[in-house]
Scaffold this active site. Structure first.
Site, mmCIF file in Angstrom:
data_model
loop_
_atom_site.group_PDB
_atom_site.id
_atom_site.type_symbol
_atom_site.label_atom_id
_atom_site.label_comp_id
_atom_site.label_asym_id
_atom_site.label_seq_id
_atom_site.Cartn_x
_atom_site.Cartn_y
_atom_site.Cartn_z
ATOM 1 N N ASP A 241 0.847 -1.213 0.000
ATOM 2 C CA ASP A 241 0.000 0.000 0.000
ATOM 3 C C ASP A 241 0.872 1.249 0.000
ATOM 4 O O ASP A 241 0.570 2.245 -0.658
ATOM 5 C CB ASP A 241 -0.892 0.036 1.258
ATOM 6 C CG ASP A 241 -2.096 -0.889 1.157
ATOM 7 O OD1 ASP A 241 -2.429 -1.329 0.043
ATOM 8 O OD2 ASP A 241 -2.702 -1.180 2.217
ATOM 9 N N GLY A 342 9.655 6.265 -37.510
ATOM 10 C CA GLY A 342 10.668 5.202 -37.589
ATOM 11 C C GLY A 342 11.799 5.419 -36.600
ATOM 12 O O GLY A 342 12.310 4.472 -36.006
ATOM 13 N N GLU A 365 4.698 -5.009 -8.177
ATOM 14 C CA GLU A 365 4.003 -4.563 -6.952
ATOM 15 C C GLU A 365 2.482 -4.717 -7.091
ATOM 16 O O GLU A 365 1.708 -3.906 -6.598
ATOM 17 C CB GLU A 365 4.443 -3.150 -6.561
ATOM 18 C CG GLU A 365 5.933 -3.165 -6.209
ATOM 19 C CD GLU A 365 6.408 -2.003 -5.389
ATOM 20 O OE1 GLU A 365 5.594 -1.445 -4.632
ATOM 21 O OE2 GLU A 365 7.607 -1.681 -5.478
HETATM 22 N N1 COS Z 1 -3.231 -4.011 4.749
HETATM 23 C C1 COS Z 1 -3.294 -4.791 5.868
HETATM 24 N N2 COS Z 1 -3.904 -5.996 5.872
HETATM 25 C C2 COS Z 1 -4.450 -6.425 4.734
HETATM 26 C C3 COS Z 1 -4.415 -5.672 3.549
HETATM 27 C C4 COS Z 1 -3.795 -4.412 3.600
HETATM 28 N N3 COS Z 1 -3.731 -3.638 2.502
HETATM 29 N N4 COS Z 1 -5.057 -6.360 2.567
HETATM 30 C C5 COS Z 1 -5.476 -7.504 3.115
HETATM 31 N N5 COS Z 1 -5.112 -7.548 4.429
HETATM 32 C C6 COS Z 1 -5.411 -8.601 5.400
HETATM 33 C C7 COS Z 1 -6.895 -8.881 5.415
HETATM 34 O O1 COS Z 1 -7.557 -8.043 6.317
HETATM 35 C C8 COS Z 1 -6.930 -10.334 5.843
HETATM 36 O O2 COS Z 1 -6.819 -10.386 7.242
HETATM 37 P P1 COS Z 1 -7.608 -11.483 8.126
HETATM 38 O O3 COS Z 1 -7.013 -12.804 7.723
HETATM 39 O O4 COS Z 1 -7.303 -11.115 9.532
HETATM 40 O O5 COS Z 1 -9.055 -11.358 7.759
HETATM 41 C C9 COS Z 1 -5.673 -10.926 5.238
HETATM 42 O O6 COS Z 1 -4.798 -9.813 4.983
HETATM 43 C C10 COS Z 1 -5.941 -11.630 3.954
HETATM 44 O O7 COS Z 1 -6.564 -10.724 3.064
HETATM 45 P P2 COS Z 1 -7.424 -11.198 1.811
HETATM 46 O O8 COS Z 1 -8.430 -12.209 2.241
HETATM 47 O O9 COS Z 1 -7.904 -9.984 1.128
HETATM 48 O O10 COS Z 1 -6.312 -11.969 0.949
HETATM 49 P P3 COS Z 1 -6.353 -12.524 -0.514
HETATM 50 O O11 COS Z 1 -5.644 -13.813 -0.519
HETATM 51 O O12 COS Z 1 -7.737 -12.452 -1.075
HETATM 52 O O13 COS Z 1 -5.374 -11.513 -1.306
HETATM 53 C C11 COS Z 1 -4.794 -9.600 -2.640
HETATM 54 C C12 COS Z 1 -5.610 -10.185 -1.470
HETATM 55 C C13 COS Z 1 -5.209 -10.196 -3.970
HETATM 56 C C14 COS Z 1 -5.108 -8.127 -2.620
HETATM 57 C C15 COS Z 1 -3.300 -9.852 -2.362
HETATM 58 O O14 COS Z 1 -2.974 -11.218 -2.479
HETATM 59 C C16 COS Z 1 -2.377 -9.077 -3.283
HETATM 60 O O15 COS Z 1 -2.180 -7.875 -3.106
HETATM 61 N N6 COS Z 1 -1.813 -9.743 -4.286
HETATM 62 C C17 COS Z 1 -0.811 -9.140 -5.140
HETATM 63 C C18 COS Z 1 0.546 -9.355 -4.565
HETATM 64 C C19 COS Z 1 1.545 -8.444 -5.152
HETATM 65 O O16 COS Z 1 1.365 -7.236 -5.215
HETATM 66 N N7 COS Z 1 2.638 -9.027 -5.583
HETATM 67 C C20 COS Z 1 3.734 -8.261 -6.105
HETATM 68 C C21 COS Z 1 4.937 -8.633 -5.324
HETATM 69 S S1 COS Z 1 5.995 -7.324 -5.044
HETATM 70 S S2 COS Z 1 6.860 -7.004 -6.748
#
Ligand code: COS
Length: 381
Positions: A241, A342, A365
């Protein structure tokens, strides 16, 4: 103490970076891309000028710059060289998990070396089978007495094999549902059992080293755990984030660089007896490019200000800024190539590199499809 965005100090930093970008970074950009090797001279330059230390507090030898200033510095460098701008992005990406979840002792251990630029940082989340589905990782960390033993592999990791401070996400509980069993660790680059695997050959940001990190019975002390066991996924998400606006700032800089080049070119390139800039067809393209760049800049700076004001709910704006700006950068760099015709397609001119460099901003990311997931979930919650 931190540097206020409107202060003379922040302005001085930006002036210094603009000057460095013009005199030292821009002249190296094409060669860095061509060679595809990590530019140690650029790392040295950013370290010496305190640029790698911008995200760190003064007590650790950094300058405690505001998020807005960091984003503006990334933008300025990316106008000239996206690979060099990425060094600052990843110094922040790889250290934010420590900033967010680390103890004062952990910060004291790692931040001075990172702030001085002696050490680089890396962020190890992605695995071959776990990209967008970050919770599906299989790297595990088993607690044995006062140590953890790590086994597994991370891939597509920026600074793999170069970073001393590697934040590695691994499962400490294979039974826990969903993302709950993930923990975050610092693995120092010289730990036995920790090594660089394959190095990728990439389309863009070619000077940046992207590769595999392999852990084979890699033993680290328990004190290298960040936060508590099971906190890892939240630390990973909270980090992204914070850092996605930096990817947006990189895309913004690339797009501005391409637009500046296209403007100059269109004023000097003559066809049918006049500069091509006198054609409304070209003018409208330039106007659309400028509108996209300026709108993106406002999105990026806005989220920077939100972070600086202490807002806790900037995840949606962060995703919007990264999504919008990286899509814009692909459009703008493609249009810049079109304006050069070109010549734009040839390596002698920088715009084809800029388009290749911009593409990764739609992917890393979190792909722009994942940004839409983040935005929609927040909208609908
Ligand atoms: N900040 C803090 N906590 C967060 C959060 C955030 N932005 N987003 C999710 N969480 C928490 C949720 O609240 C949840 O907590 P609980 O287990 O206590 O309920 C937990 O994390 C799991 O969240 P969620 O169920 O939303 O997980 P998902 O598996 O559905 O994944 C996404 C969510 C798809 C958003 C996540 O996997 C993601 O961002 N994927 C992309 C990864 C990425 O950016 N990779 C690049 C690598 S760096 S180059």
């Amino acid at each position: 103490m931190s540097i206020d965005t409107n202060s003379d100090e922040a302005r001085m930093i930006l002036d210094m970076v603009r000057d460095l970008a013009r005199t030292r970074i821009q002249p190296r950009a094409a060669e860095i891309d061509e060679k595809g090797e990590f530019p140690w001279d650029m790392k040295q330059l950013l370290a010496e000028q305190g640029i790698l230390g911008l995200p760190f507090a003064e007590e650790y030898g950094g300058s405690g710059a505001s998020e807005l200033t960091i984003l503006q510095v990334i933008e300025e460098i990316a106008k000239s060289c996206a690979t060099t701008a990425l060094m600052l992005c990843v110094q922040q990406l790889g250290s934010l998990p420590i900033e967010l979840a680390g103890t004062p002792e952990q910060k004291k251990r790692y931040f001075p070396g990172l702030a001085s630029g002696e050490w680089l940082a890396a962020y190890g989340l992605t695995e071959p089978g776990s990209g967008s589905d970050a919770g599906a990782m299989t790297t595990r960390a088993e607690k044995r007495g006062n140590e953890y033993v790590l086994n597994g592999m991370k891939h597509f990791i920026t600074n793999a094999g170069l970073a001393h401070v590697n934040v590695i996400f691994a499962k400490t509980d294979m039974e826990a549902p969903g993302t709950r069993g993930v923990s975050a660790f610092v693995v120092e680059g010289d730990r036995p059992g920790f090594r660089l695997g394959h190095i990728e050959h990439k389309m863009g940001i070619r000077g940046s080293q992207t590769g595999e990190l392999i852990m084979e019975d890699c033993v680290i002390p328990a004190e290298n755990l960040l936060g508590r066991e099971g906190d890892g996924f939240k630390i990973a998400m909270a980090t992204l984030d914070r850092t996605r606006p930096g990817v947006g700032a990189q895309a913004l800089g690339i797009a501005q660089g391409a637009l500046d080049f296209a403007v100059q070119y269109s004023k000097t390139r003559k066809q049918f007896g006049k500069p091509i800039a006198e054609n409304q067809g070209i003018q409208f393209m330039l106007a659309d490019m400028e509108a996209g760049v300026e709108a993106s800049r406002q999105l990026i700076y806005n989220v920077g200000r939100m972070i600086d004001s202490g807002s806790k709910n900037f995840g949606r704006q962060s995703a919007i800024a990264k999504l919008f700006t990286s899509d814009m950068a692909i459009q703008v760099t493609s249009d810049a190539i079109q304006i050069l015709g070109g010549y734009g397609y040839m390596r002698e001119f920088p715009v084809e590199r800029m388009m290749r460099d911009a593409k990764i901003c739609q992917i890393y990311e979190g792909t722009n499809q994942i940004q839409r997931v983040v935005i929609a979930r927040d909208l609908l919650k």
